[in-house]
Enzyme design. Structure first.
Site, PDB file in Angstrom:
ATOM      1  N   VAL A  61      52.036  34.342  48.077  1.00  0.00           N
ATOM      2  CA  VAL A  61      51.229  33.138  47.890  1.00  0.00           C
ATOM      3  C   VAL A  61      51.939  32.074  47.055  1.00  0.00           C
ATOM      4  O   VAL A  61      51.584  30.890  47.108  1.00  0.00           O
ATOM      5  CB  VAL A  61      49.857  33.462  47.265  1.00  0.00           C
ATOM      6  CG1 VAL A  61      49.026  34.322  48.189  1.00  0.00           C
ATOM      7  CG2 VAL A  61      50.013  34.113  45.894  1.00  0.00           C
ATOM      8  N   ASN A  87      42.221  35.830  46.063  1.00  0.00           N
ATOM      9  CA  ASN A  87      42.087  37.028  45.240  1.00  0.00           C
ATOM     10  C   ASN A  87      43.404  37.550  44.687  1.00  0.00           C
ATOM     11  O   ASN A  87      43.419  38.315  43.727  1.00  0.00           O
ATOM     12  CB  ASN A  87      41.400  38.131  46.060  1.00  0.00           C
ATOM     13  CG  ASN A  87      41.364  39.442  45.330  1.00  0.00           C
ATOM     14  OD1 ASN A  87      40.629  39.609  44.353  1.00  0.00           O
ATOM     15  ND2 ASN A  87      42.175  40.395  45.775  1.00  0.00           N
ATOM     16  N   SER A 141      38.323  35.674  35.700  1.00  0.00           N
ATOM     17  CA  SER A 141      38.251  36.957  34.996  1.00  0.00           C
ATOM     18  C   SER A 141      37.397  36.775  33.750  1.00  0.00           C
ATOM     19  O   SER A 141      37.219  35.648  33.262  1.00  0.00           O
ATOM     20  CB  SER A 141      39.654  37.415  34.596  1.00  0.00           C
ATOM     21  OG  SER A 141      39.611  38.512  33.704  1.00  0.00           O
ATOM     22  N   TYR A 154      48.274  36.452  31.804  1.00  0.00           N
ATOM     23  CA  TYR A 154      47.113  36.712  32.653  1.00  0.00           C
ATOM     24  C   TYR A 154      45.910  35.937  32.133  1.00  0.00           C
ATOM     25  O   TYR A 154      45.200  35.275  32.903  1.00  0.00           O
ATOM     26  CB  TYR A 154      46.822  38.211  32.658  1.00  0.00           C
ATOM     27  CG  TYR A 154      45.749  38.626  33.634  1.00  0.00           C
ATOM     28  CD1 TYR A 154      46.016  38.725  35.000  1.00  0.00           C
ATOM     29  CD2 TYR A 154      44.463  38.941  33.197  1.00  0.00           C
ATOM     30  CE1 TYR A 154      45.033  39.104  35.896  1.00  0.00           C
ATOM     31  CE2 TYR A 154      43.472  39.332  34.089  1.00  0.00           C
ATOM     32  CZ  TYR A 154      43.767  39.413  35.441  1.00  0.00           C
ATOM     33  OH  TYR A 154      42.795  39.785  36.327  1.00  0.00           O
ATOM     34  N   SER A 157      46.396  32.224  32.869  1.00  0.00           N
ATOM     35  CA  SER A 157      46.285  31.887  34.289  1.00  0.00           C
ATOM     36  C   SER A 157      44.830  31.919  34.755  1.00  0.00           C
ATOM     37  O   SER A 157      44.406  31.091  35.567  1.00  0.00           O
ATOM     38  CB  SER A 157      47.146  32.833  35.134  1.00  0.00           C
ATOM     39  OG  SER A 157      46.630  34.156  35.123  1.00  0.00           O
ATOM     40  N   LYS A 158      44.050  32.850  34.236  1.00  0.00           N
ATOM     41  CA  LYS A 158      42.652  32.939  34.645  1.00  0.00           C
ATOM     42  C   LYS A 158      41.821  31.807  34.034  1.00  0.00           C
ATOM     43  O   LYS A 158      40.875  31.305  34.649  1.00  0.00           O
ATOM     44  CB  LYS A 158      42.078  34.304  34.267  1.00  0.00           C
ATOM     45  CG  LYS A 158      42.695  35.449  35.056  1.00  0.00           C
ATOM     46  CD  LYS A 158      42.574  35.231  36.565  1.00  0.00           C
ATOM     47  CE  LYS A 158      43.145  36.363  37.369  1.00  0.00           C
ATOM     48  NZ  LYS A 158      42.980  36.151  38.834  1.00  0.00           N
TER      49      LYS A 158
END
Length: 269
Positions: A61, A87, A141, A154, A157-158
């Site tokens: 992606v 996702n 998240s 993480y 990014s969320k």
């Protein structure tokens, strides 16, 4: 009535696989995308055996041109795209602010943020050209809602995906395209299993949920399916928490739990 078509990324396992199952069971044609060709093909064959209309697309992606090729191929083959379920995601690494690897954090943003943005733009353009008032569902998240020990790349990014969801909903409203997100709590997936390799940490995470248990992938997929369909037609620009109340409480000191576990079990660290 024409059969609806959805593109799902990170479709080979975990929440993505549950999404393929849910949309397939709902009568949709699923373009299942994943970087892991072998696991993706196994998932697609499993779903086809259940009678679902699923087609595999090996996709990174983070590669814009590859994303464009998949979107073009889906339009050429199916004649339409009604929904996108962004996702696909990776963790980066397990370190915090003081120790993170810049390259791994960049990789997390390349996949989790830019990968999602690539497809949001390309799918929205295709929907607009085809005159389809479709739906885009992103994955954020609980890390975007509360402070946690999780990898800083993480978490970042969320958080970005939460803001992008809200901004994209505003930008695409004039085209009749809805943009929402699901925010999973700690979910039983292969990725989670690779991180929560310490039993006390797994137990602490379970307790952080109001009913003291982890989320099942199917629970997240059900929310994504609802957001993609007409039953949620008045819902736009929001994040649906599928976390059994995790974000309503205070998380455990998982970093401390991991450090203690690794001292006591050096061979397993």
């Amino acid at each position: 009535m024409e059969k609806k078509v959805v593109i799902i990324t990170g479709a080979a396992m975990g929440i993505g696989k549950a999404g393929v199952e849910r949309f397939g069971r709902g009568g949709w044609t699923v373009a299942a995308c994943d970087l892991n060709e072998q696991t993706l093909n196994e998932t697609v064959e499993e779903m086809k055996a259940k009678g679902y209309d699923v087609k595999p697309y090996v996709l990174d992606v983070a590669d814009y041109d590859a994303c464009a090729k998949v979107v073009d191929d889906v339009v050429a083959t199916e004649g339409r795209i009604d929904a996108l379920y962004n996702n696909a995601g990776i963790l980066g690494d397990r370190d915090g602010i003081l120790g993170f690897d810049h390259n791994k954090v960049k990789e997390a943003f390349d996949v989790n943020v830019f990968g999602a943005l690539n497809l949001i733009q390309l799918v929205a353009r295709a929907m607009d050209k085809l005159g389809i008032q479709g739906s885009i569902v992103n994955t954020t998240s609980i890390n975007a809602e509360v402070g946690t020990w999780d990898p800083i790349g993480y978490i970042g990014s969320k958080g970005a995906m939460k803001a992008i969801t809200q901004g994209a909903a505003f930008h695409l409203g004039a085209q009749g395209i809805r943009v929402n997100a699901v925010s999973p709590g700690a979910t039983i997936t292969p990725m989670a299993a690779s991180v929560y390799d310490c039993p006390p940490a797994r137990e602490a995470v379970a307790i952080n949920h109001n009913r003291h248990r982890w989320i099942e992938p199917e629970e997240v997929a059900n929310a994504a399916f609802w957001l993609a369909g007409e039953e949620s037609s008045g819902v736009n620009g929001i994040v649906v928490a599928v976390d059994d109340g995790y974000a309503t409480g205070k998380g455990a000191d998982l970093l401390g739990i991991f450090e203690e576990w690794e001292k006591e079990h050096p061979a397993e660290a």
